[in-house]
Design a protein around this motif. Structure first.
Motif, PDB file in Angstrom:
ATOM      1  N   TRP A  17      -4.888   2.493   3.102  1.00 47.36           N
ATOM      2  CA  TRP A  17      -4.040   1.609   3.899  1.00 47.36           C
ATOM      3  C   TRP A  17      -3.857   0.232   3.265  1.00 47.36           C
ATOM      4  CZ3 TRP A  17      -1.403   4.329   7.052  1.00 47.36           C
ATOM      5  CH2 TRP A  17      -1.957   5.466   7.636  1.00 47.36           C
ATOM      6  N   LEU A  18      -4.851  -0.246   2.510  1.00 44.91           N
ATOM      7  CA  LEU A  18      -4.816  -1.625   2.025  1.00 44.91           C
ATOM      8  C   LEU A  18      -4.305  -1.789   0.593  1.00 44.91           C
ATOM      9  CD1 LEU A  18      -8.148  -2.936   3.557  1.00 44.91           C
ATOM     10  CD2 LEU A  18      -5.821  -3.573   4.227  1.00 44.91           C
ATOM     11  N   ASN A  82       0.219  -3.524   3.476  1.00 46.33           N
ATOM     12  CA  ASN A  82       0.121  -4.559   4.504  1.00 46.33           C
ATOM     13  C   ASN A  82       0.376  -4.044   5.922  1.00 46.33           C
ATOM     14  OD1 ASN A  82       2.885  -4.194   4.287  1.00 46.33           O
ATOM     15  ND2 ASN A  82       3.378  -6.367   4.093  1.00 46.33           N
ATOM     16  N   LEU A  84      -1.739  -3.321   8.198  1.00 45.03           N
ATOM     17  CA  LEU A  84      -2.580  -4.027   9.171  1.00 45.03           C
ATOM     18  C   LEU A  84      -1.956  -5.344   9.615  1.00 45.03           C
ATOM     19  CD1 LEU A  84      -6.251  -3.488   7.980  1.00 45.03           C
ATOM     20  CD2 LEU A  84      -5.100  -2.511   9.964  1.00 45.03           C
ATOM     21  N   ASP A  85      -1.217  -5.997   8.755  1.00 46.59           N
ATOM     22  CA  ASP A  85      -0.564  -7.248   9.130  1.00 46.59           C
ATOM     23  C   ASP A  85       0.408  -7.008  10.283  1.00 46.59           C
ATOM     24  OD1 ASP A  85      -1.963  -8.092   6.919  1.00 46.59           O
ATOM     25  OD2 ASP A  85      -0.184  -8.542   5.708  1.00 46.59           O
ATOM     26  N   SER A  93      -4.368  -8.282   5.365  1.00 50.05           N
ATOM     27  CA  SER A  93      -4.440  -7.226   4.352  1.00 50.05           C
ATOM     28  C   SER A  93      -4.808  -7.746   2.966  1.00 50.05           C
ATOM     29  CB  SER A  93      -3.120  -6.456   4.286  1.00 50.05           C
ATOM     30  OG  SER A  93      -2.852  -5.835   5.524  1.00 50.05           O
ATOM     31  N   ARG A  97      -8.179  -6.465   1.025  1.00 45.78           N
ATOM     32  CA  ARG A  97      -8.092  -5.600  -0.158  1.00 45.78           C
ATOM     33  C   ARG A  97      -8.873  -6.159  -1.335  1.00 45.78           C
ATOM     34  NH1 ARG A  97      -2.562  -7.224  -0.707  1.00 45.78           N
ATOM     35  NH2 ARG A  97      -2.077  -5.572   0.765  1.00 45.78           N
TER      36      ARG A  97
END
Length: 200
Positions: A17-18, A82, A84-85, A93, A97
């Motif tokens: 994800w990151l 990004n 999560l942002d 993010s 990371r």
């Protein structure tokens, strides 16, 4: 109880994800390889009307997304590392990371931690049934496996059910996508798990 369908196994801190992906990397959604910023700019406008219904459809040009291209925003956020942002509404993010995986959870501000399943797992976690496709290219099967193992270690009643030929959403990789062989039966097993708990 928790019935985790279609592979949201709980590891949003992973590199899946990151990490920023290569320029030509994309999820295997039809048309994701043709996404441009022009297709997404309107989704970042502050006046965008929220919606709870944005069904993904197969379009005549062979792409698959919703009317406003919200799905493509997800795929682009995955590629840019990004997501999560967007989920949290806070730019975290890039900071996460850069950290080793083991340090990422503690780097998240306490007010945001309830959004992370990783921070909620303990011996009081409710009984959980994980249902995941073995071919899932959106969410790693390893996410469900990791969370399942952790819950088992804590003594939580949990089941991990992997559908061998299923992609994300327990569908095939065909156009149009179809329910994967064994998906219906696996979903029934999940519902039986839920029903058994409700009858206790």
């Amino acid at each position: 109880m928790v019935y985790s369908l279609f592979g949201m196994g709980g590891d949003f801190l992973s590199d899946h994800w990151l990490a920023v992906k290569e320029k030509d990397a994309h999820l295997m959604t039809p048309g994701a390889d043709r996404v441009t910023q022009d297709m997404l700019t309107h989704l970042l406008a502050p006046a965008l009307t929220p919606t709870a219904e944005a069904p993904i459809v197969l379009r005549s040009d062979g792409t698959a997304s919703d009317v406003d291209n919200r799905w493509f925003l997800f795929t682009e956020a995955w590629r840019n590392g990004n997501l999560l942002d967007f989920v949290l509404g806070v730019p975290v993010s890039a900071t996460l990371r850069e950290l080793p995986y083991a340090e990422r959870l503690t780097a998240i501000p306490p007010r945001l931690r309830p959004a992370f399943l990783e921070d909620q797992i303990n011996a009081t976690f409710p009984p959980t049934y994980f249902l995941h496709g073995a071919l899932d290219h959106v969410v790693s099967q390893g996410e469900s496996e990791k969370t399942y193992r952790r819950l088992r270690e804590l003594g939580v009643n949990t089941v991990l059910d992997i559908v061998p030929d299923a992609d994300h959403g327990l569908i095939t990789r065909t156009i149009p996508p179809l329910p994967a062989p064994g998906a219906d039966e696996a979903q029934e097993r999940g519902m039986d798990f839920v029903e058994g708990l409700l009858r206790q």
